[in-house]
Design a protein around this motif. Structure first.
Motif, PDB file in Angstrom:
ATOM      1  N   MET A   1       0.850  -1.175   0.000  1.00  0.00           N
ATOM      2  CA  MET A   1       0.000   0.000   0.000  1.00  0.00           C
ATOM      3  C   MET A   1       0.896   1.238   0.000  1.00  0.00           C
ATOM      4  O   MET A   1       1.863   1.308   0.735  1.00  0.00           O
ATOM      5  N   PRO A   2       0.559   2.257  -0.807  1.00  0.00           N
ATOM      6  CA  PRO A   2       1.352   3.491  -0.830  1.00  0.00           C
ATOM      7  C   PRO A   2       1.326   4.186   0.520  1.00  0.00           C
ATOM      8  O   PRO A   2       0.400   4.012   1.307  1.00  0.00           O
ATOM      9  N   GLN A   3       2.345   4.981   0.781  1.00  0.00           N
ATOM     10  CA  GLN A   3       2.415   5.730   2.036  1.00  0.00           C
ATOM     11  C   GLN A   3       1.210   6.664   2.159  1.00  0.00           C
ATOM     12  O   GLN A   3       0.809   7.305   1.200  1.00  0.00           O
ATOM     13  N   ASN A   4       0.648   6.697   3.354  1.00  0.00           N
ATOM     14  CA  ASN A   4      -0.400   7.650   3.717  1.00  0.00           C
ATOM     15  C   ASN A   4      -1.545   7.734   2.712  1.00  0.00           C
ATOM     16  O   ASN A   4      -1.858   8.787   2.201  1.00  0.00           O
ATOM     17  N   GLN A   5      -2.183   6.623   2.450  1.00  0.00           N
ATOM     18  CA  GLN A   5      -3.347   6.599   1.575  1.00  0.00           C
ATOM     19  C   GLN A   5      -4.589   6.912   2.393  1.00  0.00           C
ATOM     20  O   GLN A   5      -4.865   6.256   3.403  1.00  0.00           O
ATOM     21  N   ALA A   6      -5.347   7.937   1.958  1.00  0.00           N
ATOM     22  CA  ALA A   6      -6.578   8.299   2.668  1.00  0.00           C
ATOM     23  C   ALA A   6      -7.564   7.143   2.589  1.00  0.00           C
ATOM     24  O   ALA A   6      -7.676   6.482   1.555  1.00  0.00           O
ATOM     25  N   ILE A   7      -8.251   6.893   3.700  1.00  0.00           N
ATOM     26  CA  ILE A   7      -9.276   5.857   3.745  1.00  0.00           C
ATOM     27  C   ILE A   7     -10.509   6.410   4.450  1.00  0.00           C
ATOM     28  O   ILE A   7     -10.428   7.397   5.186  1.00  0.00           O
ATOM     29  N   ALA A   8     -11.638   5.767   4.236  1.00  0.00           N
ATOM     30  CA  ALA A   8     -12.880   6.157   4.913  1.00  0.00           C
ATOM     31  C   ALA A   8     -12.810   5.718   6.377  1.00  0.00           C
ATOM     32  O   ALA A   8     -12.168   4.713   6.700  1.00  0.00           O
ATOM     33  N   PHE A   9     -13.467   6.450   7.239  1.00  0.00           N
ATOM     34  CA  PHE A   9     -13.480   6.082   8.658  1.00  0.00           C
ATOM     35  C   PHE A   9     -14.039   4.673   8.838  1.00  0.00           C
ATOM     36  O   PHE A   9     -13.589   3.927   9.699  1.00  0.00           O
ATOM     37  N   GLY A  10     -15.004   4.308   8.020  1.00  0.00           N
ATOM     38  CA  GLY A  10     -15.586   2.977   8.098  1.00  0.00           C
ATOM     39  C   GLY A  10     -14.625   1.862   7.729  1.00  0.00           C
ATOM     40  O   GLY A  10     -14.879   0.695   8.033  1.00  0.00           O
ATOM     41  N   ALA A  11     -13.514   2.207   7.088  1.00  0.00           N
ATOM     42  CA  ALA A  11     -12.508   1.205   6.706  1.00  0.00           C
ATOM     43  C   ALA A  11     -11.464   0.993   7.800  1.00  0.00           C
ATOM     44  O   ALA A  11     -10.610   0.117   7.666  1.00  0.00           O
ATOM     45  N   LEU A  12     -11.525   1.771   8.863  1.00  0.00           N
ATOM     46  CA  LEU A  12     -10.574   1.592   9.965  1.00  0.00           C
ATOM     47  C   LEU A  12     -10.871   0.288  10.697  1.00  0.00           C
ATOM     48  O   LEU A  12     -12.032  -0.095  10.844  1.00  0.00           O
ATOM     49  N   PRO A  13      -9.846  -0.372  11.204  1.00  0.00           N
ATOM     50  CA  PRO A  13     -10.068  -1.584  11.992  1.00  0.00           C
ATOM     51  C   PRO A  13     -10.875  -1.293  13.257  1.00  0.00           C
ATOM     52  O   PRO A  13     -10.825  -0.186  13.816  1.00  0.00           O
ATOM     53  N   GLY A  14     -11.588  -2.304  13.726  1.00  0.00           N
ATOM     54  CA  GLY A  14     -12.444  -2.161  14.899  1.00  0.00           C
ATOM     55  C   GLY A  14     -11.722  -1.684  16.143  1.00  0.00           C
ATOM     56  O   GLY A  14     -12.280  -0.921  16.932  1.00  0.00           O
ATOM     57  N   ALA A  15     -10.476  -2.115  16.341  1.00  0.00           N
ATOM     58  CA  ALA A  15      -9.736  -1.681  17.529  1.00  0.00           C
ATOM     59  C   ALA A  15      -9.571  -0.163  17.542  1.00  0.00           C
ATOM     60  O   ALA A  15      -9.642   0.470  18.605  1.00  0.00           O
ATOM     61  N   ILE A  16      -9.385   0.421  16.374  1.00  0.00           N
ATOM     62  CA  ILE A  16      -9.194   1.874  16.302  1.00  0.00           C
ATOM     63  C   ILE A  16     -10.513   2.601  16.495  1.00  0.00           C
ATOM     64  O   ILE A  16     -10.592   3.548  17.288  1.00  0.00           O
ATOM     65  N   THR A  17     -11.563   2.184  15.796  1.00  0.00           N
ATOM     66  CA  THR A  17     -12.841   2.887  15.943  1.00  0.00           C
ATOM     67  C   THR A  17     -13.379   2.754  17.364  1.00  0.00           C
ATOM     68  O   THR A  17     -13.926   3.715  17.914  1.00  0.00           O
ATOM     69  N   THR A  18     -13.190   1.593  17.973  1.00  0.00           N
ATOM     70  CA  THR A  18     -13.637   1.405  19.354  1.00  0.00           C
ATOM     71  C   THR A  18     -12.809   2.267  20.300  1.00  0.00           C
ATOM     72  O   THR A  18     -13.341   2.899  21.221  1.00  0.00           O
ATOM     73  N   TYR A  19     -11.485   2.327  20.084  1.00  0.00           N
ATOM     74  CA  TYR A  19     -10.627   3.179  20.913  1.00  0.00           C
ATOM     75  C   TYR A  19     -11.053   4.646  20.787  1.00  0.00           C
ATOM     76  O   TYR A  19     -11.169   5.348  21.801  1.00  0.00           O
ATOM     77  N   LEU A  20     -11.267   5.119  19.560  1.00  0.00           N
ATOM     78  CA  LEU A  20     -11.619   6.525  19.363  1.00  0.00           C
ATOM     79  C   LEU A  20     -12.916   6.872  20.078  1.00  0.00           C
ATOM     80  O   LEU A  20     -13.027   7.929  20.709  1.00  0.00           O
ATOM     81  N   ALA A  21     -13.910   5.989  20.012  1.00  0.00           N
ATOM     82  CA  ALA A  21     -15.180   6.236  20.707  1.00  0.00           C
ATOM     83  C   ALA A  21     -14.978   6.223  22.224  1.00  0.00           C
ATOM     84  O   ALA A  21     -15.496   7.087  22.934  1.00  0.00           O
ATOM     85  N   ALA A  22     -14.213   5.266  22.725  1.00  0.00           N
ATOM     86  CA  ALA A  22     -13.961   5.181  24.166  1.00  0.00           C
ATOM     87  C   ALA A  22     -13.134   6.371  24.646  1.00  0.00           C
ATOM     88  O   ALA A  22     -13.365   6.895  25.744  1.00  0.00           O
ATOM     89  N   HIS A  23     -12.186   6.814  23.829  1.00  0.00           N
ATOM     90  CA  HIS A  23     -11.376   7.988  24.170  1.00  0.00           C
ATOM     91  C   HIS A  23     -12.267   9.227  24.245  1.00  0.00           C
ATOM     92  O   HIS A  23     -12.179  10.008  25.195  1.00  0.00           O
ATOM     93  N   ARG A  24     -13.120   9.385  23.259  1.00  0.00           N
ATOM     94  CA  ARG A  24     -14.049  10.521  23.247  1.00  0.00           C
ATOM     95  C   ARG A  24     -14.924  10.513  24.492  1.00  0.00           C
ATOM     96  O   ARG A  24     -15.183  11.547  25.097  1.00  0.00           O
ATOM     97  N   ASP A  25     -15.363   9.316  24.906  1.00  0.00           N
ATOM     98  CA  ASP A  25     -16.243   9.172  26.064  1.00  0.00           C
ATOM     99  C   ASP A  25     -15.474   9.081  27.383  1.00  0.00           C
ATOM    100  O   ASP A  25     -16.083   8.937  28.440  1.00  0.00           O
ATOM    101  N   ARG A  26     -14.143   9.114  27.299  1.00  0.00           N
ATOM    102  CA  ARG A  26     -13.261   9.011  28.470  1.00  0.00           C
ATOM    103  C   ARG A  26     -13.521   7.722  29.265  1.00  0.00           C
ATOM    104  O   ARG A  26     -13.497   7.704  30.485  1.00  0.00           O
ATOM    105  N   ASP A  27     -13.757   6.633  28.522  1.00  0.00           N
ATOM    106  CA  ASP A  27     -14.008   5.315  29.108  1.00  0.00           C
ATOM    107  C   ASP A  27     -12.677   4.561  29.172  1.00  0.00           C
ATOM    108  O   ASP A  27     -12.273   3.901  28.210  1.00  0.00           O
ATOM    109  N   ILE A  28     -11.993   4.683  30.298  1.00  0.00           N
ATOM    110  CA  ILE A  28     -10.643   4.128  30.449  1.00  0.00           C
ATOM    111  C   ILE A  28     -10.642   2.611  30.317  1.00  0.00           C
ATOM    112  O   ILE A  28      -9.784   2.045  29.637  1.00  0.00           O
ATOM    113  N   ALA A  29     -11.587   1.929  30.920  1.00  0.00           N
ATOM    114  CA  ALA A  29     -11.619   0.467  30.853  1.00  0.00           C
ATOM    115  C   ALA A  29     -11.772  -0.012  29.415  1.00  0.00           C
ATOM    116  O   ALA A  29     -11.086  -0.952  28.990  1.00  0.00           O
ATOM    117  N   ALA A  30     -12.647   0.632  28.657  1.00  0.00           N
ATOM    118  CA  ALA A  30     -12.843   0.237  27.256  1.00  0.00           C
ATOM    119  C   ALA A  30     -11.592   0.505  26.432  1.00  0.00           C
ATOM    120  O   ALA A  30     -11.214  -0.305  25.581  1.00  0.00           O
TER     121      ALA A  30
END
Length: 117
Positions: A1-30
């Motif tokens: 894959m070329p360096q820094n290829q833009a992707i849709a948020f929906g294409a991010l792996p689940g670990a990242i999308t779940t982390y971002l939501a938990a970070h936004r909600d300040r859910d440390i355990a999640a």
């Protein structure tokens, strides 16, 4: 894959999308459940290695300021390497900033996270 290829948020792996939501909600355990036991986080020039140090970093970060987070871009730069740029606005010095969250994943977990302007 070329360096820094833009992707849709929906294409991010689940670990990242779940982390971002938990970070936004300040859910440390999640958030913590998404990191490998030997993961590292680099934020504000400091490296936090392992579960105990990452937990302490999360607790300090969650209470330091009040802010909102809006994801504005996502990129993939290699197998398991992703960057999500987020806009933060709040009561911290300067009031607004765009931060890059650079993730390295392995076995479905976050192995390394660097947060930087």
């Amino acid at each position: 894959m070329p360096q820094n290829q833009a992707i849709a948020f929906g294409a991010l792996p689940g670990a990242i999308t779940t982390y971002l939501a938990a970070h936004r909600d300040r859910d440390i355990a999640a958030q913590l459940g998404l990191f490998a036991a030997d993961a590292t986080v680099v934020d504000e020039g400091h490296t936090h290695a392992g579960t105990i140090a990452i937990t302490a970093w999360m607790k300090r970060s969650a209470g330091a300021y009040t802010y909102t987070i809006t994801p504005i871009a996502a990129e993939q730069s290699g197998e398991g390497d992703y960057t999500v740029t987020q806009h933060l606005a709040g009561d911290f010095p300067g009031g607004t900033v765009n931060l890059r969250f650079r993730f390295t994943l392995g076995d479905g977990l976050i192995r390394h996270l660097v947060i930087e302007p």
